[in-house]
Design an enzyme around this catalytic site. Structure first.
Site, PDB file in Angstrom:
ATOM      1  CB  THR A  16     -19.649 -24.698 -21.115  1.00  0.00           C
ATOM      2  OG1 THR A  16     -18.252 -24.398 -21.258  1.00  0.00           O
ATOM      3  CG2 THR A  16     -19.825 -26.205 -21.111  1.00  0.00           C
ATOM      4  CE  LYS A  37     -12.877 -24.856 -23.718  1.00  0.00           C
ATOM      5  NZ  LYS A  37     -13.763 -23.722 -23.438  1.00  0.00           N
ATOM      6  CG  ASP A  50     -15.380 -25.966 -20.486  1.00  0.00           C
ATOM      7  OD1 ASP A  50     -15.664 -25.991 -19.271  1.00  0.00           O
ATOM      8  OD2 ASP A  50     -14.751 -25.038 -21.012  1.00  0.00           O
ATOM      9  CB  ALA A 111     -10.128 -20.670 -24.441  1.00  0.00           C
TER      10      ALA A 111
END
Length: 238
Positions: A16, A37, A50, A111
């Site tokens: 991030t 995301k 994030d 992720a």
């Protein structure tokens, strides 16, 4: 590049912060930036995710989160436990493609690691990168074990004919140990890709102006910064 995937060699390696750093420098250069995301896990609806951190650090930009699940697990597992529909590969690809039409740079933060599964069919960020022909920036930890994790990640990219845009060390400490210093020289060799950034630890806690300054100092010119990787490596491995 108009579309860039950001993947880590695992969790908590600085994805991030790296995404925000690249976005901040692109914004400073006058580019229209979007950050996607596909899945946020480990947070309830309305929680601070994030993408909120990216905006806080980089400044105003377009964000898109396709799904959120409360358990801090791999996306496919988190969706199944929440009894919620997973994000399909086609939906993620469509979201990125649409944003490319109105933005100069679209960043897609994965992720966990590269092969974290997003649904029961098993698609991963690597599949999304191949489908869209997008390069993948690999964010790695600085310390012991990172050479193996980075080599495995970049080998998967080569096996799938996806391009690695380089490696960024996501959290470089003030007092690096011997393994960390040696890894600076070894990472490009095991990755088969250049080292494109070395971001300092604790960067997420800095205010926007200081964050942008550190991002510029910690990223190579290919990502909008001024870091001389060869000089940094020589100074820390001498």
């Amino acid at each position: 590049m108009a579309l860039l995937m950001v993947s880590g060699t695992g969790t908590e390696v600085g994805k991030t912060v790296t995404t925000a750093a690249v976005a901040a420098l692109a914004l400073a250069a006058g580019r229209r930036v979007a950050v996607v995301k596909p899945v946020q896990t480990g947070l309830p609806p309305g929680g601070h995710g994030d993408l909120a951190d990216v905006v806080r650090l980089a400044g105003p930009l377009t964000t898109r989160e396709l799904a959120r699940y409360p358990d801090p697990l791999a996306p496919a597992t988190a969706a199944r436990r929440a009894v919620l529909p997973p994000v399909r590969l086609e939906r993620a690809a469509e979201a990125l493609t649409v944003l490319q039409e109105t933005h100069d740079l679209v960043l897609c933060e994965g992720a966990g690691g590269l092969l974290a599964r997003f649904d029961e069919r098993g698609w991963t960020l690597a599949d999304l990168a191949v489908l869209l022909g997008a390069p993948v920036l690999v964010v790695a930890a600085p310390g012991l074990g990172t050479l193996n994790a980075t080599a495995l990640t970049t080998e998967v990219l080569r096996h799938r004919d996806a391009r690695c845009a380089g490696v960024v060390v996501g959290s470089w400490p003030v007092a690096p140990d011997l393994a960390m210093r040696c890894n600076l020289g070894d990472l490009p060799a095991v990755a088969g890709a250049p080292l494109e950034g070395i971001l300092p630890a604790g960067l997420a806690g800095r205010p926007p102006a200081a964050f942008a300054e550190a991002a510029r100092a910690g990223l190579a010119p290919s990502l909008g910064g001024v870091l001389d990787v060869a000089d940094f490596t020589a100074r820390h491995t001498a």
